[in-house]
Design a protein around this motif. Structure first.
Motif, PDB file in Angstrom:
ATOM      1  N   THR A  56       0.832  -1.198   0.000  1.00  0.00           N
ATOM      2  CA  THR A  56       0.000   0.000   0.000  1.00  0.00           C
ATOM      3  C   THR A  56       0.864   1.244   0.000  1.00  0.00           C
ATOM      4  O   THR A  56       0.350   2.331   0.096  1.00  0.00           O
ATOM      5  CB  THR A  56      -0.918   0.026   1.240  1.00  0.00           C
ATOM      6  N   ARG A  64      -1.336  -2.809   5.870  1.00  0.00           N
ATOM      7  CA  ARG A  64      -2.691  -3.357   5.896  1.00  0.00           C
ATOM      8  C   ARG A  64      -2.900  -4.163   7.170  1.00  0.00           C
ATOM      9  O   ARG A  64      -1.951  -4.691   7.738  1.00  0.00           O
ATOM     10  CB  ARG A  64      -2.931  -4.260   4.689  1.00  0.00           C
ATOM     11  N   ASN A 123       4.436  -4.394   4.136  1.00  0.00           N
ATOM     12  CA  ASN A 123       4.164  -3.816   2.827  1.00  0.00           C
ATOM     13  C   ASN A 123       5.239  -4.218   1.824  1.00  0.00           C
ATOM     14  O   ASN A 123       5.073  -4.028   0.642  1.00  0.00           O
ATOM     15  CB  ASN A 123       3.997  -2.299   2.897  1.00  0.00           C
ATOM     16  N   VAL A 130      -6.121  -0.172   7.534  1.00  0.00           N
ATOM     17  CA  VAL A 130      -4.704   0.139   7.341  1.00  0.00           C
ATOM     18  C   VAL A 130      -4.203   0.943   8.535  1.00  0.00           C
ATOM     19  O   VAL A 130      -4.966   1.645   9.191  1.00  0.00           O
ATOM     20  CB  VAL A 130      -4.415   0.944   6.052  1.00  0.00           C
TER      21      VAL A 130
END
Length: 136
Positions: A8, A14, A31, A62
Motif C-alpha cells: 500500500t 494493511r 508492505n 490500514v
C-alpha cells in the motif's frame, strides 16, 4: 521485492483479522518483504492486547507508520494505560527517572527506523553474548 497484494506504499500497513486464542485480533502485514522488527513488536503487543490500534486504522483496515509510532511510544511512556495487563503480573509503572527518560528518548528516535530492520553487529570472538554497540 514488494508483494503487490499487500503493498500500500511506504509506511502504510494493511490489517488482517486473525483468530488468536479463541478471539479475533487485528495484525499488521508487511508492505514489502524483508525484516521488520517494528511490525514484530507491534503484532506481539496487539496479540497480547497490550496495545490497541486507533479506531480509524481499524475502520480503514490500514495503519500508518505514524499510527504505529504513536501506539508504541504511548505504550513505552504509559505501559499500564494501554490494553489489559495480565492478571497474574503487576502492571508496569510509568517512566519517571531521568535515566529512564533518556532511554525513552532514545527509544522514540529508534521506533520509526525499525520499519527497515535492525543494525546488529555481533562479535563472534565473544560467543553468543558478544556484540558491538551501534547507534540503532
Amino acid at each position: 521485492m514488494a508483494n503487490p497484494s499487500n503493498s500500500t506504499g511506504d509506511g502504510i500497513y494493511r490489517l488482517k483479522s486473525v483468530k488468536f486464542r479463541g478471539r479475533e485480533c487485528n495484525i499488521l502485514l508487511q508492505n514489502e518483504n524483508g525484516p521488520c522488527p517494528l511490525l514484530a513488536a507491534a503484532n506481539a503487543l496487539l496479540l497480547q492486547e497490550k496495545v490497541k490500534l486507533p479506531a480509524s486504522s481499524i475502520r480503514n483496515n490500514v495503519a500508518s507508520l505514524s499510527d504505529l509510532t504513536n501506539v508504541l511510544a504511548n505504550f513505552a511512556m504509559h505501559p499500564s494505560e494501554e490494553g489489559a495487563a495480565p492478571t497474574n503480573m503487576p502492571a508496569p509503572q510509568p517512566v519517571t527517572s531521568s535515566s529512564s527518560s533518556f532511554l525513552l528518548d532514545e527509544l522514540l528516535k529508534i521506533i520509526p527506523k525499525l520499519q527497515y530492520g535492525m543494525d546488529v553487529n555481533p562479535k563472534f570472538t565473544d560467543g553468543i553474548t558478544g556484540y558491538e554497540f551501534t547507534q540503532e
